[in-house]
Write a protein that holds these residues in place. Structure first.
Motif, PDB file in Angstrom:
ATOM      1  N   ARG A   1     -32.495  42.798  11.740  1.00 18.58           N
ATOM      2  CA  ARG A   1     -33.539  43.592  11.088  1.00 18.58           C
ATOM      3  C   ARG A   1     -34.295  42.800  10.023  1.00 18.58           C
ATOM      4  O   ARG A   1     -34.985  43.387   9.180  1.00 18.58           O
ATOM      5  CB  ARG A   1     -32.946  44.856  10.476  1.00 18.58           C
TER       6      ARG A   1
ATOM      7  N   SER B   1     -39.845  43.816   4.695  1.00 17.57           N
ATOM      8  CA  SER B   1     -40.519  44.009   5.976  1.00 17.57           C
ATOM      9  C   SER B   1     -40.201  45.365   6.592  1.00 17.57           C
ATOM     10  O   SER B   1     -40.868  45.763   7.554  1.00 17.57           O
ATOM     11  CB  SER B   1     -40.125  42.897   6.954  1.00 17.57           C
ATOM     12  N   LYS B   2     -39.214  46.058   6.033  1.00 20.13           N
ATOM     13  CA  LYS B   2     -38.836  47.352   6.573  1.00 20.13           C
ATOM     14  C   LYS B   2     -38.167  48.178   5.482  1.00 20.13           C
ATOM     15  O   LYS B   2     -37.484  47.629   4.603  1.00 20.13           O
ATOM     16  CB  LYS B   2     -37.867  47.190   7.752  1.00 20.13           C
TER      17      LYS B   2
ATOM     18  N   VAL C   1     -42.900  60.256   9.297  1.00 18.68           N
ATOM     19  CA  VAL C   1     -42.995  58.802   9.404  1.00 18.68           C
ATOM     20  C   VAL C   1     -44.429  58.340   9.207  1.00 18.68           C
ATOM     21  O   VAL C   1     -44.697  57.313   8.538  1.00 18.68           O
ATOM     22  CB  VAL C   1     -42.441  58.337  10.767  1.00 18.68           C
ATOM     23  N   LYS C   2     -45.377  59.076   9.721  1.00 22.02           N
ATOM     24  CA  LYS C   2     -46.790  58.713   9.541  1.00 22.02           C
ATOM     25  C   LYS C   2     -47.186  58.796   8.077  1.00 22.02           C
ATOM     26  O   LYS C   2     -47.912  57.927   7.556  1.00 22.02           O
ATOM     27  CB  LYS C   2     -47.671  59.626  10.383  1.00 22.02           C
TER      28      LYS C   2
ATOM     29  N   ALA D   1     -45.576  55.788   6.246  1.00 25.83           N
ATOM     30  CA  ALA D   1     -46.220  54.526   6.600  1.00 25.83           C
ATOM     31  C   ALA D   1     -47.580  54.377   5.925  1.00 25.83           C
ATOM     32  O   ALA D   1     -47.995  53.271   5.557  1.00 25.83           O
ATOM     33  CB  ALA D   1     -46.369  54.426   8.111  1.00 25.83           C
TER      34      ALA D   1
ATOM     35  N   ARG E   1     -47.279  51.122   3.656  1.00 22.11           N
ATOM     36  CA  ARG E   1     -47.937  50.079   4.437  1.00 22.11           C
ATOM     37  C   ARG E   1     -46.937  49.077   5.016  1.00 22.11           C
ATOM     38  O   ARG E   1     -47.150  47.858   4.986  1.00 22.11           O
ATOM     39  CB  ARG E   1     -48.961  49.348   3.580  1.00 22.11           C
ATOM     40  N   THR E   2     -45.842  49.539   5.550  1.00 25.83           N
ATOM     41  CA  THR E   2     -44.818  48.687   6.154  1.00 25.83           C
ATOM     42  C   THR E   2     -44.073  49.493   7.211  1.00 25.83           C
ATOM     43  O   THR E   2     -44.352  50.680   7.419  1.00 25.83           O
ATOM     44  CB  THR E   2     -43.846  48.157   5.084  1.00 25.83           C
ATOM     45  N   ARG E   3     -43.136  48.843   7.866  1.00 21.31           N
ATOM     46  CA  ARG E   3     -42.369  49.536   8.906  1.00 21.31           C
ATOM     47  C   ARG E   3     -41.425  50.543   8.263  1.00 21.31           C
ATOM     48  O   ARG E   3     -40.754  50.254   7.259  1.00 21.31           O
ATOM     49  CB  ARG E   3     -41.586  48.530   9.736  1.00 21.31           C
ATOM     50  N   ILE E   4     -41.363  51.733   8.876  1.00 21.24           N
ATOM     51  CA  ILE E   4     -40.529  52.829   8.362  1.00 21.24           C
ATOM     52  C   ILE E   4     -39.493  53.180   9.429  1.00 21.24           C
ATOM     53  O   ILE E   4     -39.821  53.307  10.611  1.00 21.24           O
ATOM     54  CB  ILE E   4     -41.361  54.073   8.015  1.00 21.24           C
ATOM     55  N   GLU E   5     -38.255  53.333   9.004  1.00 24.76           N
ATOM     56  CA  GLU E   5     -37.174  53.750   9.906  1.00 24.76           C
ATOM     57  C   GLU E   5     -36.379  54.872   9.251  1.00 24.76           C
ATOM     58  O   GLU E   5     -35.908  54.717   8.116  1.00 24.76           O
ATOM     59  CB  GLU E   5     -36.251  52.573  10.227  1.00 24.76           C
TER      60      GLU E   5
END
Length: 391
Positions: free
Chosen positions: A37, A112-113, A130-131, A134, A138-142
């Motif tokens: 990751r 980065s996440k 999630v939208k 994000a 402004r990055t990857r969301i999990e």
């Protein structure tokens, strides 16, 4: 042979193995490694060791470099960002009215996440959430849903023993725990006493169960019990008594003395008593002497009508011959003699079978064999409640 080290990314997380290469790394150092990751900041939990090539799980990633002071400062900055991301995510969850509980937020080392951990009773549709996240970060969301045991591991706390939770301090992974382990350790099966703050069975039941199993195997090998048998008789410094409870952890036994006192003694201070058979042997010897000194069976008095008495039944023969001689014929099984002129061929003089109750009406007699009088009939023969019958 390859040189590997064990790296842990959380205080009580799993240990992942990486190749040390030519770097000099010792246990306790901080390193920067490349994971699935992204780039992560880890702590060396296991020092360098040589492992055969066939035991290495490929692909084995190598350590990039040892951590510096700048890396540690960046890690502290990410921890501050996690608190702000936690607050923003809670506001978005409340705005969307989602049935979920946010537990923790984690930034990767290179930002980065962002990983959001939450708990929920069932499946949750968090696509719109999630939208929203994000658009803010402004990055990857999990978003990752976890269970109650993982929640306790992330949050930490104090257990019923008064110490920090085992899962949050040193347990790297969760092992299955069963109620049978509590039975083998002689613990109360009350769910409130054997459950942790997560509501599941306590993790200590698992790794403490190995000690009980090992001690049980040692006892079987030695073929002697180190602990007194529950319910058995023992001798102590304060007197004899009965074992009512055993504590395997403290190696002590609770004993109820004969004078109604209860004490707790260690196994080394207790001696089990074997069953005393001297009284039983003495009683058996007395009974044998009495049987030898007793008179013969012919001289012993017999009860009247006992099985040992023999009555003079006279000579055997035909019943008619004995009847002519003045004696009565013995009764045979299933045969009944009646007074009067009743026949003996199975039928009475009324013409019916005497053994069949449906051939004749029931007899109305009192206790002395006399005909029972009609309760409505008086002594003078008058009948009350009905007109007299004409003769």
């Amino acid at each position: 042979m390859q040189t590997v080290i064990g790296v842990r990314f959380k205080q009580a997380g799993k240990i992942y193995y990486f190749g040390a290469g030519q770097m000099e790394i010792a246990q306790g150092d901080d390193v920067i490694v490349e994971t699935a990751r992204g780039t992560e900041f880890g702590h060396v939990a296991l020092g360098p060791r040589e492992v055969p090539d066939e035991e290495v799980t490929l692909p084995l990633k190598a350590v990039e470099r040892k951590a510096t002071d700048e890396d540690r400062a960046r890690l502290a900055e990410n921890r501050e960002r996690e608190k702000e991301a936690f607050r923003i995510c809670e506001e978005k969850i409340a705005a969307r009215e989602l049935e979920m509980k946010l537990v923790s937020v984690e930034y990767t080392f290179d930002v980065s996440k962002i990983i959001f951990y939450f708990t929920a009773d069932g499946r949750v549709d968090f696509r719109e959430l999630v939208k929203d996240l994000a658009a803010v970060f402004r990055t990857r969301i999990e978003l990752r849903q976890i269970g109650v045991r993982d929640e306790a591991k992330l949050l930490g706390g104090i257990g019923c023993c008064g110490r920090p939770l085992c899962c949050a301090t040193f347990l790297g992974d969760f092992a299955p725990v069963s109620i049978r382990m509590a039975k083998e350790q002689s613990l109360s099966l009350n769910p409130t006493k054997i459950s942790g703050i997560c509501g599941r069975l306590m993790c200590c039941l698992k790794y403490e169960n190995d000690l009980y199993c090992e001690r049980r195997r040692e006892q079987a090998a030695q073929r002697k019990a180190l602990a007194p048998h529950p319910g058995g008789r023992v001798a102590t410094m304060e007197g004899d008594g009965k074992v009512i409870a055993i504590n395997a952890q403290r190696r002590s036994a609770t004993i109820l003395l004969d004078d109604s006192r209860t004490i707790v003694a260690s196994w080394e201070d207790v001696v089990e008593q074997e069953e005393d058979l001297s009284d039983v042997a003495a009683l058996a010897a007395i009974a044998m002497l009495q049987s030898e000194n007793a008179p013969m069976s012919e001289e012993r008095p017999r009860r009247r009508g006992g099985r040992g008495e023999k009555r003079d039944r006279g000579p055997r023969g035909n019943g008619e011959e004995r009847r002519k001689e003045g004696g009565d014929a013995p009764k045979r099984r299933g045969e009944r003699y009646e007074k009067g002129n009743r026949q003996r061929d199975g039928k009475d003089r009324r013409g019916g079978n005497k053994h069949a109750s449906h051939d004749r009406p029931p007899r109305r007699e009192d206790g002395r064999g006399r005909p029972r009088r009609n309760p409505s009939e008086t002594r003078d023969g008058n009948h009350e409640g009905r007109p007299p019958q004409d003769e």
